[in-house]
Enzyme design. Structure first.
Site, mmCIF file in Angstrom:
data_model
loop_
_atom_site.group_PDB
_atom_site.id
_atom_site.type_symbol
_atom_site.label_atom_id
_atom_site.label_comp_id
_atom_site.label_asym_id
_atom_site.label_seq_id
_atom_site.Cartn_x
_atom_site.Cartn_y
_atom_site.Cartn_z
ATOM 1 C CG ASP A 1 6.445 -39.560 -5.063
ATOM 2 O OD1 ASP A 1 6.451 -38.693 -3.943
ATOM 3 O OD2 ASP A 1 5.794 -40.515 -4.522
ATOM 4 C CD GLU B 1 9.999 -38.383 -1.647
ATOM 5 O OE1 GLU B 1 9.026 -37.942 -0.498
ATOM 6 O OE2 GLU B 1 9.521 -39.060 -2.906
#
EC number: 3.2.1.1
Length: 484
Positions: free
Chosen positions: A220, A244
Site C-alpha cells: 500500500d 500501489e
C-alpha cells in the site's frame, strides 16, 4: 520502542516458491475479507454506508475458494491482516484493514492464526497463490495528536515524521514525509529514514511471509515512502511484490518499477475507464498510454497489475451499465501484457460508487455462477490460459495496436487477436485489418461466442460485429465449447 516480530513457526503454510515469472501466468481475484464470505455461510445485512464490520472471515474465504477457482482464478489478494484500531470513529470501523495499530498481531475480526494458515494451506493444495496486503507507511490514530502509546511496536512520537498534512502532491518531500488521513483518523507517518525502523520492517515482512506462506505481497501507499527504502524491503520479502503508486502519469509511476517487482497500472486504468465509460470515449488515449508505459516501465507492461475496479475507486457500473461497454472494458485486463486483477463483485454486476459504497458484501449476490458476467470472466480467463499454453512466447510478446479508430480497437498479442469497441449495445461494429499474420483462409474462432470466421487469403481479418460486443480470437479455443 518494542521490537517484537512475528516468529516463523514449524506449522507455517509453505509457499509455492513462486517467482515473478510464475505470477505472470496467474490471474488474481481481489477481495475485501470482511465483505466476501462469513464463517458459517450466513448472509447478514451489510449496509456499506455504515462503514462497519459485516463479519467476513478467512474461514469464509476458504469456504468459497471453489467459486473463485471456477472462474479461472489461481491467486487471491486479501485485505491487510494485522490488527487495526478498534471501535467506531466518525469514519466508521476498520473493517477494510488499512488502519494499522499493531503490526505484530492479527486482526481477530477476520479469524485466528490457525485460520489464516489454513487459508494459505488450502490455497496451495488447490494450486493457488496467496497475496497479502501490507501497510508500511503509517499507523492509524483516533485523535490528533495521536496517543502514540496505543501503537505497537512504535509507541513514541520520535518514531514518526513531524505532523503536517500533505497539501502539495507536486512536492515529493511533502508526499513522503507529511501525513495522510484527516482529523477523524489521522494516519501517523512512519519515520522510514530511521535505520531501526527500516530494520524492523525488513525483518517483519520476511517473517510475515514465512509465517503465513504468502506467495506475494501487495504494498500500500508506495509513493509515500522514499524510493530507496523499497529494494531492501522487497528483497527481505523474497516473494513477488506489486506496489500501489496511485498516480495516472506514466512518467511519475515509471521510476517505481525499478524498486519493486511490479506496480498496479494506474496510468492505464484511468484512460481505460474513460475509453469505455461512454460511446464517445477516447480509445486513442488508451493506446497512447499503453505505448508510453511499454517504453518507460522497467519491464514494459509485463508484470503490471491490470484492473478495472478496486477498493479505492468507483465500480465501473456505478456510472455505466450498458453491458456491451461493460464487457469490452472487463476484457482489457485479460488481453494485455500484465497480470489481470478482478475486484470481487465485478462479476456479479455490483454498482457501488466511491468508498465505502464499492465495498459491498458478496454474500448478498448468492455467489451465483450462471450470471452473464461470471461466465464472461470465466471465458476471458480460459482464453488467456489457452494463449499462454499455445505459445511459449505469449507472455513475453508485447501487445500491439493494429488499428485504432473512433469506436474500435484491434489488439494483437499472438496468438490472441482482440477486437474491442465502445459503440455500445446498439452498435454494429466492424473491424478490418489487413495482414494480421494468420495463414490465408485460416479458421478463427471467437472465444466469447464460439462463432467461426476465416481470415482472408492474405491473412487479414474483416469482421462484422453485433450488439457492440468484444471478440477475442486465439487459436483453437472453443473446441466442444468447453470454455463456456
Amino acid at each position: 520502542m518494542l521490537r517484537r516480530l512475528f516468529a516463523a513457526s514449524l506449522l507455517a503454510a509453505p509457499a509455492l516458491c513462486a517467482s515473478a515469472q510464475d505470477w505472470q501466468k496467474r490471474s488474481i481475484y481481489q477481495l475485501v475479507t470482511d465483505r466476501f464470505a462469513t464463517s458459517d455461510g450466513s448472509a447478514p445485512p451489510c449496509d456499506t454506508g455504515e462503514r462497519i464490520y459485516c463479519n467476513g472471515t478467512w474461514q469464509g474465504v476458504i469456504s468459497r475458494l471453489g467459486y473463485i477457482q471456477n472462474m479461472g482464478f489461481d491467486a487471491i489478494w486479501i485485505s491487510p491482516i494485522v490488527a487495526n484500531i478498534e471501535g467506531t470513529t466518525p469514519e466508521g470501523q476498520a473493517y477494510h484493514g488499512y488502519w494499522t495499530q499493531d503490526q505484530n498481531a492479527l486482526n481477530d475480526h477476520f479469524g485466528t492464526d490457525a485460520d489464516l494458515k489454513l487459508l494459505s494451506t488450502t490455497l496451495h493444495e488447490m494450486g493457488m497463490y496467496l497475496m497479502i496486503d501490507v501497510v508500511v507507511n503509517h499507523m492509524a490514530a483516533t485523535s490528533l495528536p495521536p496517543n502514540y502509546t496505543a501503537f505497537t511496536p512504535f509507541d513514541e512520537q520520535a518514531d514518526f515524521h513531524r505532523f503536517c498534512w500533505i497539501t502539495d502532491y507536486n512536492n515529493q518531500t511533502d508526499v513522503e514525509q507529511c501525513w495522510l488521513g484527516d482529523t477523524n483518523v489521522p494516519l501517523a507517518d512512519m519515520d522510514t529514514e530511521d535505520d531501526a525502523i527500516v530494520d524492523f520492517f525488513n525483518n517483519w515482512i520476511h517473517n510475515l511471509v514465512i509465517e503465513y506462506g504468502a506467495d506475494g505481497v501487495r504494498i500500500d501507499t508506495v509513493k509515500h515512502i522514499r524510493k530507496s527504502f523499497w529494494p531492501a524491503f522487497v528483497a527481505a520479502a523474497n516473494v513477488f511484490s506489486i506496489g500501489e503508486v496511485l498516480d495516472g502519469d506514466v512518467n511519475y509511476v515509471s521510476p517505481y518499477t525499478g524498486v519493486v517487482d511490479s506496480v498496479l497500472d494506474y496510468p492505464t486504468y484511468y484512460p481505460l475507464y474513460r475509453a469505455f465509460n461512454t460511446t464517445s470515449g477516447n480509445l486513442s488515449e488508451l493506446a497512447d498510454t499503453v505505448k508510453a508505459a511499454q517504453s518507460s516501465y522497467r519491464l514494459g507492461e509485463f508484470m503490471t497489475g491490470s484492473f478495472l475496479e478496486n477498493q479505492d475507486n468507483p465500480r465501473f457500473q456505478s456510472t455505466q451499465t450498458d453491458q456491451a461497454l461493460v464487457k469490452n472494458a472487463m476484457a482489457w485486463p485479460f488481453i494485455q501484457d500484465g497480470i489481470p486483477i478482478l475486484y470481487y463483485g465485478q462479476e456479479q454486476g455490483y454498482t457501488g460508487g466511491n468508498d465505502p459504497y464499492n465495498r459491498e458484501a458478496l454474500w448478498l449476490s448468492g455467489y451465483e455462477e450462471d450470471k452473464p458476467l461470471v461466465m464472461h470472466v470465466r471465458t476471458l480467463n480460459a482464453a488467456r490460459k489457452a494463449a499462454i499454453a499455445a505459445s511459449d512466447q505469449y507472455l513475453n510478446t508485447s501487445l500491439k495496436f493494429l488499428s485504432v479508430s473512433q469506436n474500435t480497437l484491434v489488439v494483437s498479442k499472438p496468438p490472441m487477436l482482440t477486437l474491442l469497441t465502445n459503440g455500445g449495445s446498439a452498435s454494429t461494429p466492424s473491424w478490418s485489418v489487413p495482414d494480421v499474420g494468420y495463414a490465408g483462409d485460416e479458421d478463427l474462432i471467437d472465444a466469447l461466442s464460439c462463432d467461426t470466421m476465416k481470415a482472408d487469403k492474405d491473412g487479414g481479418v474483416s469482421v462484422q460485429g453485433s450488439g457492440g460486443m468484444p471478440q477475442v480470437r486465439p487459436d483453437a479455443l472453443c473446441d466442444s465449447r468447453d470454455v463456456r
